[in-house]
Scaffold this motif. Sequence first.
Motif, PDB file in Angstrom:
ATOM      1  N   PHE A 395      22.903  30.909  60.794  1.00 52.17           N
ATOM      2  CA  PHE A 395      23.304  32.035  59.953  1.00 52.17           C
ATOM      3  C   PHE A 395      24.402  31.628  58.980  1.00 52.17           C
ATOM      4  O   PHE A 395      24.309  31.860  57.770  1.00 52.17           O
ATOM      5  CB  PHE A 395      23.789  33.197  60.835  1.00 52.17           C
ATOM      6  N   TRP A 396      25.475  31.011  59.483  1.00 53.58           N
ATOM      7  CA  TRP A 396      26.597  30.666  58.616  1.00 53.58           C
ATOM      8  C   TRP A 396      26.226  29.565  57.639  1.00 53.58           C
ATOM      9  O   TRP A 396      26.702  29.542  56.501  1.00 53.58           O
ATOM     10  CB  TRP A 396      27.817  30.294  59.463  1.00 53.58           C
ATOM     11  N   ASN A 397      25.378  28.681  58.048  1.00 48.51           N
ATOM     12  CA  ASN A 397      24.908  27.649  57.126  1.00 48.51           C
ATOM     13  C   ASN A 397      24.113  28.277  55.993  1.00 48.51           C
ATOM     14  O   ASN A 397      24.265  27.900  54.821  1.00 48.51           O
ATOM     15  CB  ASN A 397      24.057  26.623  57.872  1.00 48.51           C
ATOM     16  N   ALA A 398      23.266  29.254  56.331  1.00 49.30           N
ATOM     17  CA  ALA A 398      22.468  29.934  55.302  1.00 49.30           C
ATOM     18  C   ALA A 398      23.359  30.729  54.357  1.00 49.30           C
ATOM     19  O   ALA A 398      23.158  30.710  53.129  1.00 49.30           O
ATOM     20  CB  ALA A 398      21.440  30.853  55.958  1.00 49.30           C
ATOM     21  N   MET A 399      24.376  31.399  54.903  1.00 46.02           N
ATOM     22  CA  MET A 399      25.247  32.211  54.057  1.00 46.02           C
ATOM     23  C   MET A 399      26.056  31.357  53.097  1.00 46.02           C
ATOM     24  O   MET A 399      26.384  31.774  51.990  1.00 46.02           O
ATOM     25  CB  MET A 399      26.185  33.063  54.914  1.00 46.02           C
ATOM     26  N   ALA A 400      26.392  30.155  53.504  1.00 43.17           N
ATOM     27  CA  ALA A 400      27.171  29.262  52.641  1.00 43.17           C
ATOM     28  C   ALA A 400      26.351  28.751  51.465  1.00 43.17           C
ATOM     29  O   ALA A 400      26.920  28.215  50.504  1.00 43.17           O
ATOM     30  CB  ALA A 400      27.704  28.088  53.451  1.00 43.17           C
ATOM     31  N   HIS A 401      25.030  28.917  51.529  1.00 41.97           N
ATOM     32  CA  HIS A 401      24.157  28.396  50.472  1.00 41.97           C
ATOM     33  C   HIS A 401      23.362  29.488  49.762  1.00 41.97           C
ATOM     34  O   HIS A 401      22.366  29.206  49.103  1.00 41.97           O
ATOM     35  CB  HIS A 401      23.195  27.361  51.067  1.00 41.97           C
ATOM     36  N   VAL A 402      23.792  30.733  49.895  1.00 39.67           N
ATOM     37  CA  VAL A 402      23.123  31.838  49.195  1.00 39.67           C
ATOM     38  C   VAL A 402      23.284  31.665  47.681  1.00 39.67           C
ATOM     39  O   VAL A 402      24.376  31.322  47.198  1.00 39.67           O
ATOM     40  CB  VAL A 402      23.714  33.197  49.638  1.00 39.67           C
ATOM     41  N   GLU A 403      22.212  31.905  46.939  1.00 37.96           N
ATOM     42  CA  GLU A 403      22.301  31.891  45.474  1.00 37.96           C
ATOM     43  C   GLU A 403      23.009  33.164  45.025  1.00 37.96           C
ATOM     44  O   GLU A 403      22.534  34.279  45.271  1.00 37.96           O
ATOM     45  CB  GLU A 403      20.908  31.816  44.854  1.00 37.96           C
TER      46      GLU A 403
END
Length: 491
Positions: A395-403
């Motif tokens: 989750f946190w990895n995905a949030m750090a790479h949100v466009e």
Amino acid sequence: MSYERIVVLGGGTAGWMTAVALATGLQGTQVELVESEDIGTVGVGEATFPSIRNYHQIVGIQEADFLRATQGTYKLGIRFCDWRVRGEDYYHTFGDFGELDGPHALWGQYRRHVNAGLPKFGEQCLPTVMAMRDRFCAPGQGAASFNYAYHFDANLYARFLRDIAIKRGVRRTEGKVVDVTRRADGGVASLRLDDGRVVAGDLFIDCSGFVSLLLGRTLEEPFLDYSRWLPVDRAWAVPSARTSTALTPYTRATALESGWAWRIPLQDRTGNGHVFSSRFIDEDKAREQLLQQLDGEALAEPRLLRFTTGRRERFWVHNVVGIGLATGFLEPLESTSIYLIQAGLGNLMPLLVPRTRVAPEAIEAYNRGLTRQFERIRDFILLHYCLTARRDTPFWNAMAHVELPDTLAYKLHAWRQTGVLHQYDVEGFDGHSWLAIYAGMHCWPERADPRLSDLPLATSLDWVQTRARQLAEAVAPLATHDTYLARILGR
């Protein structure tokens, strides 16, 4: 043709705030609120933004009366735990950091001394120091300059407002809507209830919550999904027994595996919740993680809420105005749900006061204004996620790479490159709030403003050290939150 009969559909916080505003500002207009006891309300929005104090002042609600009726407490801001990295915290409180630009920008002078062992930057803000020490006082006492909000029981608040609204002439109708009659122009003519009664009106305010019975279901206003930016879509909520620990004057938001948990202190209990993304964690595990966060015995079974972040494309369509969750939802990280109710009412009431039909151009302007409100708050919430250094869960990895939306990307670029805290025309949060998040997440400009060196280095260091010391000294003798609240309540 004027709006002689206004019908509010739905009770809860949104419905009764609307009813009180209409009864107070449009005396002589027939206001009827339709609600059903069989339909529950969300009722977990127990933390607020300082704007609620403006609402209370406008409609004539006394603070002590409100706090007694709702088990309310004071809120100086939010403490964020584990958001940047595990084991680290920071505060976003409703205060200021002095000048934000030029040679006397406090944050800029502070950053000149990164190796001087200075306290956290948050300690340059009065309400943050108060929050860290569980203290409270009213603004304006001495050199105090800050704002504050409240925590309260949302169900008790709705009842409190209902009593006020009825005393001011609002008619309450109990019943469940089973059919909606349309007008020739596409608007709403009347509501038919389950016992056959018909409620007609000239203007309908849709406060029916996530159901969005009029704006969404009846008028089929499209919903704009924000979940590509904010993917949380579930929340468990549960009250717990108040412990013997100090009554904190802030909300706590703790980052968890696939979302975050809130802790909201009330007079008689503590409100708790876990906001999470079902794409990254299942509901049962999220429930377990919430219960592990409690610092007191659970007083009920956890309640699950399902939602999609986003908003309706328009908020006023024909003769229907949506207020509250009927218009959309943004996760409650910064306690903006009631603020958005107020934003809708604040823009609506001046248009209704002349008691004449509102022009299409004014309705378009109303919709544009609330669109910007949603977008700006969306960006501010996303800011908390996109600056994280965490990569320890999917989750946190995905949030750090949100466009990022262009509006947020530009603000971040301006800050990182030039130290400019850019503000658009409609903002829910000012530059001091943005600075609190930037500082808490260790996001600082890449270049220093050359004007900062106009202040000699030794003078600069003495300034920031003195300010932190003076704030600590000013807060030390203040009453604790518990003591101050008891004094206000006459206990």
